[in-house]
Design an enzyme around this catalytic site. Structure first.
Site, PDB file in Angstrom:
ATOM      1  N   TYR A  17      45.927  36.942  32.142  1.00  0.00           N
ATOM      2  CA  TYR A  17      45.933  38.132  33.007  1.00  0.00           C
ATOM      3  C   TYR A  17      45.497  37.846  34.437  1.00  0.00           C
ATOM      4  O   TYR A  17      45.194  36.726  34.769  1.00  0.00           O
ATOM      5  CB  TYR A  17      45.217  39.326  32.374  1.00  0.00           C
ATOM      6  CG  TYR A  17      43.767  39.229  31.978  1.00  0.00           C
ATOM      7  CD1 TYR A  17      42.899  38.273  32.469  1.00  0.00           C
ATOM      8  CD2 TYR A  17      43.248  40.183  31.097  1.00  0.00           C
ATOM      9  CE1 TYR A  17      41.570  38.261  32.087  1.00  0.00           C
ATOM     10  CE2 TYR A  17      41.909  40.172  30.720  1.00  0.00           C
ATOM     11  CZ  TYR A  17      41.080  39.211  31.223  1.00  0.00           C
ATOM     12  OH  TYR A  17      39.780  39.202  30.848  1.00  0.00           O
ATOM     13  N   GLU A  18      45.535  38.857  35.257  1.00  0.00           N
ATOM     14  CA  GLU A  18      45.345  38.730  36.714  1.00  0.00           C
ATOM     15  C   GLU A  18      46.407  37.803  37.314  1.00  0.00           C
ATOM     16  O   GLU A  18      46.159  37.088  38.269  1.00  0.00           O
ATOM     17  CB  GLU A  18      43.945  38.196  37.070  1.00  0.00           C
ATOM     18  CG  GLU A  18      42.772  38.967  36.475  1.00  0.00           C
ATOM     19  CD  GLU A  18      42.441  40.274  37.191  1.00  0.00           C
ATOM     20  OE1 GLU A  18      43.155  40.629  38.154  1.00  0.00           O
ATOM     21  OE2 GLU A  18      41.493  40.935  36.764  1.00  0.00           O
ATOM     22  N   GLY A  19      47.593  37.862  36.756  1.00  0.00           N
ATOM     23  CA  GLY A  19      48.663  36.946  37.167  1.00  0.00           C
ATOM     24  C   GLY A  19      48.520  35.664  36.366  1.00  0.00           C
ATOM     25  O   GLY A  19      47.455  35.053  36.382  1.00  0.00           O
TER      26      GLY A  19
END
Ligand SMILES: Cc1cc2nc3c(=O)[nH]c(=O)nc-3n(C[C@H](O)[C@H](O)[C@H](O)COP(=O)(O)OP(=O)(O)OC[C@H]3O[C@@H](n4cnc5c(N)ncnc54)[C@H](O)[C@@H]3O)c2cc1C
Lengths: 601, 243
Positions: free
Chosen positions: A407-409
């Site tokens: 997550y968070e890219g």
């Protein structure tokens, strides 16, 4: 530790590649004030008392448990650290929120819930909200009375976040948007009062963001996702079915949602970098203790070189990411201060400050999540069979760590992003990467310098190595950019390799400079471990540059170019050997003697 | 109601104790509020809310104890006093506390049952004696109604319930209150709360420390099988020399 005043113009984002920094230019976590440390201590105590002993209840998703943790954190003021005082928060600087993320990072699932609440849940309103929106929502988010979630991802829009299909349709009277769509992987969804929702108006190119209250109605959810790790954090699909949202709940302007998403992610990435530190230290401490206690072949397993190797590597890599995180955090704060001094309004200055360090944010995200994965993996290994047992702490730590690379890219997206941003800033003339790359090219054609660094200066050799590492990056990046021009984005393998070179350069430099600064204050004797870790890390980083450089260069250079470039790479990744075995043994012995991570600030 | 809470500044309970130059080697050691004092403080802060009390924290120590004192302020003490001296021994510390308390008319003087560094457990008794008050130790619950306090403590095979009129001295321990985590706002406010530094009075020094030594390292555990009593007896005789 005394703060040493910086005396030079601050670095711009990405500029570390083309400018030398001095120890006095960077902030080290040892410089945190008594007040900041006390805040960290409180948060640590909170995790030790309220989270760890109840990890099973948390991970069983016991009804109401995570909310109660957030409520307690709210009572302690932990949720409002970044919220300005006028909205009920504490108005602390960015690096303080990094420090809290660090400490809370040891809290497994709680850390994700905390991050969604204080980061992606609160910050869009803080940075983009109107005065009314801020007044209405921030005080309650800062206390935890409102729980928040962030709804960007959809079944068909993950990494390609701007492609979401969720629609927002304006009512005939122009007073209400009706939002319809399916969101997926939404953290804190199970108990959220507030949803930051990204939706498309008509056929706009970009998304628009809205603040949606649960009470607006027409919101339904799937069951909790069954996850590999962070099982205690609520993750659900959320369905909006003509959910009525008053027009005044739009965040920023129409079509500005994607920009919000990107900027909020930048913050999330910096925080994720910091958030792994607490987890790493927790695992190292557990592993060191276990290595002391567990006996095989008539002795503690900590006596074995193979185990010492792991403990040393775990500590050195943790120390390194910590050095990079707080350097970047302070750079953000300084930028914000500068912009405010020039008359920029608080929220905008903060956003611009963070945007400036988006490259560093991606570096910390990727590097941090991979250090954490390394540390938990070796943590399991040190525990042997017990590492595989759900009754010992490593099994959970191992599973919980894995999400950070996603997550968070994802780390792939972030790797490509960071190279892309560097190139874009160079093209725009904000960073003269190409000029510097050209100079390196010319240097390669000339006679190699046989200048030896001045040994009397502390870390002189190491700093010469750092200088060369930057040259290796510039040479590879510059040549790749020249070769592929605007098609470079199609060359993902090369971008990924260059990204690793950039990441390691930033982290290694941060580590060396931190230790130099520390030695300046405490003296060499008191910093033996830190010195050894910095040398070890530098060696490790240089190896990565050599490998990744070869990978990249061999993928595109013509045979003549290749010969020159590989020779250059060899020259730029030259480093005097250190006795790796003894270095690691020393680091491990310090750790084992303390039976915990031994280099805490 | 005025409450004085005495705060000791002690090595974190997980610290490894070492000595160098015949003194505690504090290098790399972190210090905390004595755990029992922390209970006393927690109860005082609760009374502050329920009984509109004011809470003053006092510590006898050099300036390096100030972070610990500020932690007490962050937890909820209204102000603090540091008596600027090395806390030589219990009598010395008690004398300082009594000296301050004499002129301030505290209704309650709370502290831990003992400090976790020397575990002397004498200061409360001495302070009470010097001020001509009662000392109640250990004080495990504490409620106040008007001018009278009700306390309980565990005794052999049961529980004792005591009442005592204010003022008095109590040496506290759990479960009198739960330790409080300093909250973020409290931490920020601590800086702004008054911390008065006063000079120490100089009582006669009664105790001199000659030297320190660590307890002998525990030797390894040796296992014997139940059919090998002879070896066990031999080891007890010849190695452990206890029989
Ligand atoms: C536990 C958990 C909590 C989450 N919380 C939230 C939340 O609160 N709010 C929210 O909005 N989202 C949340 N997410 C979603 C998360 O941000 C996405 O899962 C993530 O962005 C990846 O998207 P995806 O899952 O669709 O993977 P995909 O985008 O399908 O990616 C699959 C793989 O392909 C790679 N890939 C994709 N595109 C490219 C490309 N262009 N080039 C090269 N490789 C590529 C990826 O790196 C990855 O390896 C959460 C996810 C999880 C698992």
């Amino acid at each position: 530790m005394e703060t040493i005043e910086r005396n030079r113009e601050a670095l711009k984002g990405g500029e570390f590649l083309i400018r030398e920094s001095e120890a006095s230019d960077i902030f080290t976590p040892e410089e945190f004030s008594e007040e900041q440390r006390m805040m960290a201590d409180s948060s640590r105590t909170f995790v030790d008392r309220e989270v760890h002993p109840h990890a099973d209840r948390m991970d069983a998703l016991e009804e109401g448990f995570m909310e109660s943790l957030l409520d307690k954190a709210g009572e302690l003021g932990m949720l409002g650290v970044s919220v300005p005082e006028e909205y009920g928060g504490l108005g602390m600087n960015f690096n303080t929120s990094m420090l809290l993320a660090d400490v809370i990072g040891a809290g497994g699932s709680f850390c994700t819930a905390f991050g969604a609440q204080t980061g992606i849940g609160t910050l869009p309103i803080l940075y983009y909200g109107t005065e009314e929106q801020k007044q209405k929502y921030l005080p309650k988010l800062a206390t935890g009375e409102y729980k928040a979630s962030y709804c960007l991802t959809e079944p068909d829009a993950g990494s390609d976040a701007n492609s979401g299909k969720t629609k927002a349709v304006l009512s005939a009277d122009g007073k209400t948007y009706h939002i319809t769509g399916q969101k997926m992987w939404i953290t804190n969804a199970g108990f959220a009062d507030i949803f930051i929702v990204f939706a498309r108006i008509e056929d706009d190119k970009n998304l628009t963001a809205f603040i949606v209250e649960k009470g607006f109605g027409n919101i339904t959810m799937n069951e909790e996702e069954k996850k590999m790790g962070i099982k205690g954090s609520s993750t659900r699909q959320v369905f909006f079915n003509e959910t009525p949202v008053p027009v005044e709940n739009m965040l920023a302007g129409r079509g500005e949602g994607f920009k919000i998403a990107v900027n909020i992610l930048n913050i999330g990435r910096l925080k994720l970098g910091a958030g792994v530190i607490g987890g790493c230290k927790y695992v190292i401490s557990q592993a060191a203790q276990y290595a002391n206690e567990r006996k095989q072949f008539g002795q503690s397993i900590g006596n074995f070189g193979a185990i010492k190797y792991k403990l040393a590597q775990m500590s050195a890599r943790t120390y390194a990411i910590e050095s990079a995180c707080y350097r970047a955090g302070e750079d953000v704060d300084n930028k914000v201060k500068d912009l405010k001094a020039k008359g920029m309004e608080d929220a905008e200055a903060k956003l611009k400050g963070i945007e400036q360090f988006a490259i560093e944010a991606a570096i910390l995200k990727v590097h941090g999540s991979e250090v954490l994965d390394y540390v938990v993996d070796e943590g399991v290994q040190i525990y042997g069979g017990m590492g595989f047992s759900a009754d010992a702490p490593m099994e959970r730590a191992y599973r919980d760590a894995r999400i950070s690379r996603i997550y968070e890219g994802t780390n792939e997206i972030n790797r490509m992003l960071l190279v892309g941003m560097l190139l874009r800033r160079s093209i725009k003339g904000e960073l003269d990467i190409f000029e510097h790359a050209k100079a390196v090219g010319e240097e390669l054609m000339g006679v190699p310098s046989f200048e030896t660094p001045d040994d009397s200066e502390f870390f002189a050799k190491e700093k010469a190595v750092l200088k060369n590492m930057k040259k290796a990056v510039l040479m590879t990046l510059g040549k790749a950019a020249l070769t592929f021009k605007e098609n470079i984005n199609d060359e993902q393998e090369i971008l990924m390799a260059i990204a690793d070179m950039i990441i390691e350069t930033y982290v290694a430099e941060s580590t060396i400079l931190r230790t130099e600064k520390l030695v300046g204050v405490r003296g060499e004797e008191a910093c033996r471990g830190q010195i050894e870790m910095s040398r070890l890390y530098l060696n490790y980083a240089v190896e990565i540059l050599a490998t990744k450089g070869r990978e990249a260069i061999s993928s595109f250079a013509t045979s003549d170019e290749m010969r020159v470039m590989l020779m250059g790479l060899k020259r730029f990744t030259k480093i005097d050997p250190i006795n790796m075995r003894d270095t690691r043994r020393e680091i491990a012995n310090i750790t084992l003697a303390k039976s915990e991570y031994a280099f805490d600030i | 109601m005025k409450i004085l809470v005495c705060i000791s500044h002690v090595p974190d309970t997980t610290s490894k104790i070492k000595f160098s130059d015949n003194a505690l080697d504090t290098n790399g050691m972190s210090f905390v509020i004595g755990p029992y004092d922390d209970y006393a403080l927690a109860r005082a802060v609760e009374l502050k809310e329920s009984h509109k009390a004011t809470v003053t924290a006092i510590n006898v120590g050099k300036s390096d104890t100030e972070p610990t004192i500020r932690k007490a302020l962050a937890i909820g003490a209204d102000d603090a006093i540091r008596v600027d001296a090395e806390p030589i021994d219990a009598f010395f510390v008690a004398t300082q506390i009594a000296e301050i308390a004499k002129s301030e008319n505290y209704d309650l003087i709370l502290m831990g049952r003992e400090a976790s560094d020397y575990n002397g457990g004498q200061v409360h008794g001495m302070v009470a004696e010097m001020l001509d008050m009662q000392a109640i130790v250990p004080c495990m619950t504490l409620d106040i109604d008007g001018n009278t306090a009700t306390m309980t403590r565990e005794i052999e095979g049961g529980k004792e319930i005591i009442t005592c009129d204010l003022p008095f001295v109590a040496g506290c321990q759990e479960p009198i209150a739960e330790w409080k985590i300093p909250n973020m706002r409290g931490i920020m406010m601590a800086r702004k709360k008054p911390l008065k530094v006063v000079e120490a009075v100089q009582p006669e020094v009664l105790i001199e420390t000659k030297s320190y030594e660590l307890p002998p390292a525990r030797s390894n555990c040796k296992m014997f099988t139940s059919d090998d009593m002879a070896s066990l007896v031999r080891a007890l005789k010849e190695e452990a020399k206890v029989i």
